[in-house]
Design an enzyme around this catalytic site. Structure first.
Site, short mmCIF file in Angstrom:
data_model
loop_
_atom_site.label_atom_id
_atom_site.label_comp_id
_atom_site.label_asym_id
_atom_site.label_seq_id
_atom_site.Cartn_x
_atom_site.Cartn_y
_atom_site.Cartn_z
N ASP A 36 0.86 -1.17 0.00
CA ASP A 36 0.00 0.00 0.00
C ASP A 36 0.91 1.23 0.00
OD1 ASP A 36 -2.31 1.68 0.49
OD2 ASP A 36 -1.63 1.76 2.57
N PHE A 37 0.34 2.40 -0.30
CA PHE A 37 1.17 3.62 -0.31
C PHE A 37 0.98 4.45 0.96
CE2 PHE A 37 1.82 8.13 -1.44
CZ PHE A 37 3.18 8.07 -1.67
N ASP A 38 -0.15 5.14 1.08
CA ASP A 38 -0.36 6.04 2.22
C ASP A 38 -0.37 5.28 3.54
OD1 ASP A 38 -1.02 8.87 1.14
OD2 ASP A 38 -2.15 7.52 -0.15
N ASP A 211 -1.67 -0.75 5.97
CA ASP A 211 -1.94 -0.11 7.25
C ASP A 211 -3.40 0.14 7.54
OD1 ASP A 211 -2.13 2.04 5.24
OD2 ASP A 211 -2.32 3.34 7.00
#
Length: 274
Positions: A36-38, A211
């Site tokens: 995932d990124f954020d 997250d």
């Protein structure tokens, strides 16, 4: 390898990070690393447009890419945003908007055809949100989705979420909750779990780092793949956070304390896979 942690259940087999990387090393060329990124590769910021990958992340991904089959970023962000941060890395696939669009190894962006007719609706929704939501709410238009943020004004959580859900019901759209954000998107069957399920069908192993609650579907896809093939090595990693961290950690095998710590973790992994 059997899955280790199903929701609230205790892991079936004890496994720490070093053991997991050793189990991956002999099949690294057939292993996919998903991120995932954020909140995972990058810390969450009050301004979504200002977010940058955590220190050491880009260098670690660049070093890991030749050692594994693929690296894939699977995010709620559009592909164009992800390309601006990772486009210089070879061997990296980008899946944006929960899989509604993707780009492989720097190629063109491919959009899920079923989502394209909803583009005008998203433009109108973003305009209406800017006009009707109270000051302090942040409206993020993403071409095929609209994200309503209240991170800088937590007291607006209830009215913003109520407004967003009402609009989604009226327009026939879907919602995805997240860390102080409500995402409104087309009624098209694409999510992170579906992306992972498709990519790992002929892989020998995979790691997923996430997250937020949308990442739990990705964890479930790895569990299902491991259930179908005991030789498959699937590792689910949560990146801690104060909003949804407990729920995500309960569904994971390992937990890392922050995106910055993930940069260090991946740097060490380069040596463990070499």
């Amino acid at each position: 390898m059997p899955p280790l942690n199903l929701g609230n259940q205790q892991p079936r087999t004890p496994l720490d990070a070093d053991q997991a990387w050793r189990a991956t090393a002999d099949r690294a060329a057939r292993t996919v690393l998903f991120f995932d990124f954020d909140g995972t590769l990058a810390p969450v910021d009050d301004d979504p447009t200002a977010v940058q990958p955590a220190p050491k992340v880009l260098a670690a991904l660049e070093a890991l890419a030749p050692a594994v089959r693929r690296i894939a970023i699977v995010s709620a962000r559009p592909v164009d945003f992800l390309r601006a941060h990772f486009g210089t890395l070879a061997g990296v696939d980008l899946y944006g908007l929960y899989g509604l669009e993707h780009s492989h190894s720097g190629g063109d962006t491919v959009t899920e055809p079923a989502a394209l007719p909803w583009m005008p609706t998203m433009v109108e929704l973003a305009d209406r949100a800017r006009a009707e939501l109270p000051p302090g709410a942040l409206v993020e238009y993403k071409r095929l989705s609209v994200a309503l943020h209240w991170r800088t004004a937590p007291q607006l959580a209830e009215p913003v979420e109520r407004w967003g859900r009402a609009q989604a019901d009226q327009l026939g759209l879907r919602v995805q909750g997240g860390r102080m954000v409500l995402e409104i998107k087309p009624p098209v069957d694409r999510d992170k779990g579906m992306v992972i399920d498709e990519v790992v069908r002929d892989a020998a192993g995979a790691w997923y780092f996430g997250d937020d609650v949308s990442d739990i579907k990705a964890f479930a896809a790895l569990r299902a793949r491991a259930d179908a093939d005991p030789q498959f090595v699937g590792v689910c990693v949560a990146v801690a956070n104060p909003e949804t961290g407990h729920e995500v950690a309960e569904a994971a095998d390992l937990t890392i304390e922050s995106p910055a710590a993930l940069g260090d973790f991946l740097t060490r992994a380069v040596h463990q896979l070499a």
